[in-house]
Design a protein around this motif. Structure first.
Motif, PDB file in Angstrom:
ATOM      1  N   GLU A  97       5.816  -3.114   7.253  1.00  0.00           N
ATOM      2  CA  GLU A  97       4.962  -1.937   7.456  1.00  0.00           C
ATOM      3  C   GLU A  97       4.741  -1.197   6.137  1.00  0.00           C
ATOM      4  O   GLU A  97       3.635  -0.743   5.847  1.00  0.00           O
ATOM      5  CB  GLU A  97       5.592  -0.997   8.494  1.00  0.00           C
ATOM      6  CG  GLU A  97       5.605  -1.543   9.901  1.00  0.00           C
ATOM      7  CD  GLU A  97       4.210  -1.653  10.492  1.00  0.00           C
ATOM      8  OE1 GLU A  97       3.333  -0.839  10.136  1.00  0.00           O
ATOM      9  OE2 GLU A  97       4.008  -2.569  11.304  1.00  0.00           O
ATOM     10  N   ALA A  98       5.779  -1.064   5.329  1.00  0.00           N
ATOM     11  CA  ALA A  98       5.666  -0.365   4.049  1.00  0.00           C
ATOM     12  C   ALA A  98       4.734  -1.133   3.103  1.00  0.00           C
ATOM     13  O   ALA A  98       3.886  -0.520   2.425  1.00  0.00           O
ATOM     14  CB  ALA A  98       7.048  -0.189   3.417  1.00  0.00           C
ATOM     15  N   ILE A  99       4.853  -2.456   3.052  1.00  0.00           N
ATOM     16  CA  ILE A  99       3.992  -3.266   2.177  1.00  0.00           C
ATOM     17  C   ILE A  99       2.541  -3.186   2.643  1.00  0.00           C
ATOM     18  O   ILE A  99       1.618  -3.056   1.829  1.00  0.00           O
ATOM     19  CB  ILE A  99       4.495  -4.725   2.137  1.00  0.00           C
ATOM     20  CG1 ILE A  99       5.837  -4.782   1.419  1.00  0.00           C
ATOM     21  CG2 ILE A  99       3.491  -5.639   1.454  1.00  0.00           C
ATOM     22  CD1 ILE A  99       6.533  -6.121   1.521  1.00  0.00           C
ATOM     23  N   LEU A 100       2.335  -3.246   3.965  1.00  0.00           N
ATOM     24  CA  LEU A 100       0.986  -3.149   4.503  1.00  0.00           C
ATOM     25  C   LEU A 100       0.370  -1.791   4.188  1.00  0.00           C
ATOM     26  O   LEU A 100      -0.793  -1.707   3.774  1.00  0.00           O
ATOM     27  CB  LEU A 100       0.999  -3.392   6.017  1.00  0.00           C
ATOM     28  CG  LEU A 100      -0.341  -3.278   6.728  1.00  0.00           C
ATOM     29  CD1 LEU A 100      -1.301  -4.331   6.197  1.00  0.00           C
ATOM     30  CD2 LEU A 100      -0.156  -3.412   8.226  1.00  0.00           C
ATOM     31  N   ALA A 101       1.129  -0.705   4.366  1.00  0.00           N
ATOM     32  CA  ALA A 101       0.617   0.632   4.075  1.00  0.00           C
ATOM     33  C   ALA A 101       0.254   0.761   2.595  1.00  0.00           C
ATOM     34  O   ALA A 101      -0.782   1.348   2.250  1.00  0.00           O
ATOM     35  CB  ALA A 101       1.656   1.676   4.467  1.00  0.00           C
ATOM     36  N   GLU A 102       1.064   0.193   1.719  1.00  0.00           N
ATOM     37  CA  GLU A 102       0.790   0.251   0.287  1.00  0.00           C
ATOM     38  C   GLU A 102      -0.492  -0.520  -0.055  1.00  0.00           C
ATOM     39  O   GLU A 102      -1.334  -0.041  -0.826  1.00  0.00           O
ATOM     40  CB  GLU A 102       1.974  -0.339  -0.478  1.00  0.00           C
ATOM     41  CG  GLU A 102       1.824  -0.316  -1.981  1.00  0.00           C
ATOM     42  CD  GLU A 102       3.011  -0.971  -2.669  1.00  0.00           C
ATOM     43  OE1 GLU A 102       2.801  -1.542  -3.757  1.00  0.00           O
ATOM     44  OE2 GLU A 102       4.133  -0.919  -2.127  1.00  0.00           O
ATOM     45  N   LEU A 104      -3.013  -1.203   1.987  1.00  0.00           N
ATOM     46  CA  LEU A 104      -4.171  -0.496   2.544  1.00  0.00           C
ATOM     47  C   LEU A 104      -4.540   0.716   1.702  1.00  0.00           C
ATOM     48  O   LEU A 104      -5.720   1.001   1.490  1.00  0.00           O
ATOM     49  CB  LEU A 104      -3.888  -0.072   3.993  1.00  0.00           C
ATOM     50  CG  LEU A 104      -3.881  -1.207   5.024  1.00  0.00           C
ATOM     51  CD1 LEU A 104      -3.431  -0.687   6.378  1.00  0.00           C
ATOM     52  CD2 LEU A 104      -5.241  -1.856   5.111  1.00  0.00           C
ATOM     53  N   ALA A 105      -3.541   1.435   1.211  1.00  0.00           N
ATOM     54  CA  ALA A 105      -3.813   2.589   0.355  1.00  0.00           C
ATOM     55  C   ALA A 105      -4.506   2.144  -0.934  1.00  0.00           C
ATOM     56  O   ALA A 105      -5.446   2.806  -1.407  1.00  0.00           O
ATOM     57  CB  ALA A 105      -2.506   3.312   0.037  1.00  0.00           C
ATOM     58  N   LYS A 106      -4.088   1.025  -1.490  1.00  0.00           N
ATOM     59  CA  LYS A 106      -4.704   0.503  -2.708  1.00  0.00           C
ATOM     60  C   LYS A 106      -6.162   0.117  -2.454  1.00  0.00           C
ATOM     61  O   LYS A 106      -7.054   0.418  -3.267  1.00  0.00           O
ATOM     62  CB  LYS A 106      -3.913  -0.714  -3.205  1.00  0.00           C
ATOM     63  CG  LYS A 106      -4.353  -1.231  -4.556  1.00  0.00           C
ATOM     64  CD  LYS A 106      -3.632  -2.521  -4.909  1.00  0.00           C
ATOM     65  CE  LYS A 106      -2.493  -2.239  -5.858  1.00  0.00           C
ATOM     66  NZ  LYS A 106      -1.857  -3.492  -6.313  1.00  0.00           N
ATOM     67  N   LEU A 107      -6.435  -0.539  -1.321  1.00  0.00           N
ATOM     68  CA  LEU A 107      -7.810  -0.921  -0.983  1.00  0.00           C
ATOM     69  C   LEU A 107      -8.690   0.306  -0.769  1.00  0.00           C
ATOM     70  O   LEU A 107      -9.837   0.361  -1.224  1.00  0.00           O
ATOM     71  CB  LEU A 107      -7.834  -1.778   0.288  1.00  0.00           C
ATOM     72  CG  LEU A 107      -7.464  -3.245   0.115  1.00  0.00           C
ATOM     73  CD1 LEU A 107      -7.355  -3.929   1.466  1.00  0.00           C
ATOM     74  CD2 LEU A 107      -8.494  -3.945  -0.740  1.00  0.00           C
ATOM     75  N   ARG A 108      -8.175   1.309  -0.091  1.00  0.00           N
ATOM     76  CA  ARG A 108      -8.951   2.529   0.153  1.00  0.00           C
ATOM     77  C   ARG A 108      -9.266   3.244  -1.161  1.00  0.00           C
ATOM     78  O   ARG A 108     -10.353   3.789  -1.331  1.00  0.00           O
ATOM     79  CB  ARG A 108      -8.208   3.438   1.118  1.00  0.00           C
ATOM     80  CG  ARG A 108      -8.197   2.886   2.539  1.00  0.00           C
ATOM     81  CD  ARG A 108      -7.493   3.816   3.500  1.00  0.00           C
ATOM     82  NE  ARG A 108      -7.472   3.193   4.829  1.00  0.00           N
ATOM     83  CZ  ARG A 108      -6.377   3.037   5.553  1.00  0.00           C
ATOM     84  NH1 ARG A 108      -5.200   3.462   5.114  1.00  0.00           N
ATOM     85  NH2 ARG A 108      -6.452   2.465   6.738  1.00  0.00           N
ATOM     86  N   ALA A 109      -8.312   3.234  -2.086  1.00  0.00           N
ATOM     87  CA  ALA A 109      -8.520   3.881  -3.385  1.00  0.00           C
ATOM     88  C   ALA A 109      -9.606   3.136  -4.165  1.00  0.00           C
ATOM     89  O   ALA A 109     -10.414   3.768  -4.863  1.00  0.00           O
ATOM     90  CB  ALA A 109      -7.219   3.923  -4.175  1.00  0.00           C
ATOM     91  N   GLN A 110      -9.638   1.803  -4.070  1.00  0.00           N
ATOM     92  CA  GLN A 110     -10.672   1.021  -4.762  1.00  0.00           C
ATOM     93  C   GLN A 110     -12.057   1.291  -4.188  1.00  0.00           C
ATOM     94  O   GLN A 110     -13.045   1.360  -4.910  1.00  0.00           O
ATOM     95  CB  GLN A 110     -10.372  -0.465  -4.674  1.00  0.00           C
ATOM     96  CG  GLN A 110      -9.230  -0.931  -5.556  1.00  0.00           C
ATOM     97  CD  GLN A 110      -8.954  -2.423  -5.376  1.00  0.00           C
ATOM     98  OE1 GLN A 110      -9.468  -3.056  -4.466  1.00  0.00           O
ATOM     99  NE2 GLN A 110      -8.090  -2.958  -6.232  1.00  0.00           N
TER     100      GLN A 110
END
Length: 113
Positions: A97-102, A104-110
Motif C-alpha cells: 500500500e505504501a509503495i502504491l501510494a508513493e 500514485l503521488a509521483k504520477l499525479r505530480a507529473q
C-alpha cells in the motif's frame, strides 16, 4: 580427375586403435547405485577415485544411493511461482500500500506539472 583428397577412403576414428595407441587404462571398479524405482546403475570408477554418495539413474533420472534397501527419496518439485508470488513473499500488504501510494503521488505530480 579425382577430387584431390590425399587421404581418400579414411575418416576420423578409422583403423585399429588399441591400448598401444591410447595407453593403458586405469584399473577400475564398479559401484552399484539404486534409485527409488528399484533400478540399478553400475558406473565404473578408477580404483583410486572417490565414488560419489549419489548417482542419477540413467533410466528414470531419480537420484540413486548405494543402499538398496533405503534409496534416496525423489526430489520434491516446487510448483511454478509467478512474479507476484515472489513479491508477496518479500512484502507485506502494508508495504504494498505504501509503495502504491508513493507511485500514485509521483504520477499525479507529473500530470500537474
Amino acid at each position: 580427375m579425382a577430387g584431390g583428397n590425399a587421404i581418400r577412403g579414411t575418416r576420423v576414428g578409422a583403423g585399429p586403435m588399441g591400448e598401444s595407441e591410447r595407453g593403458e587404462s586405469a584399473p577400475r571398479r564398479r559401484v552399484s547405485y539404486w534409485c527409488a524405482n528399484g533400478h540399478e546403475s553400475r558406473p565404473s570408477f578408477a580404483v583410486d577415485a572417490e565414488e560419489p554418495e549419489s548417482w542419477d539413474c540413467p533410466r528414470c533420472g531419480l537420484p540413486g544411493g548405494r543402499d538398496q534397501q533405503a534409496p534416496p527419496n525423489a526430489p520434491r518439485n516446487e510448483p511454478y511461482k509467478t512474479h507476484l508470488a515472489y513479491v508477496k513473499e518479500r512484502r507485506s500488504d502494508a508495504d504494498g500500500e505504501a509503495i502504491l501510494a508513493e507511485a500514485l503521488a509521483k504520477l499525479r505530480a507529473q500530470r500537474e506539472g
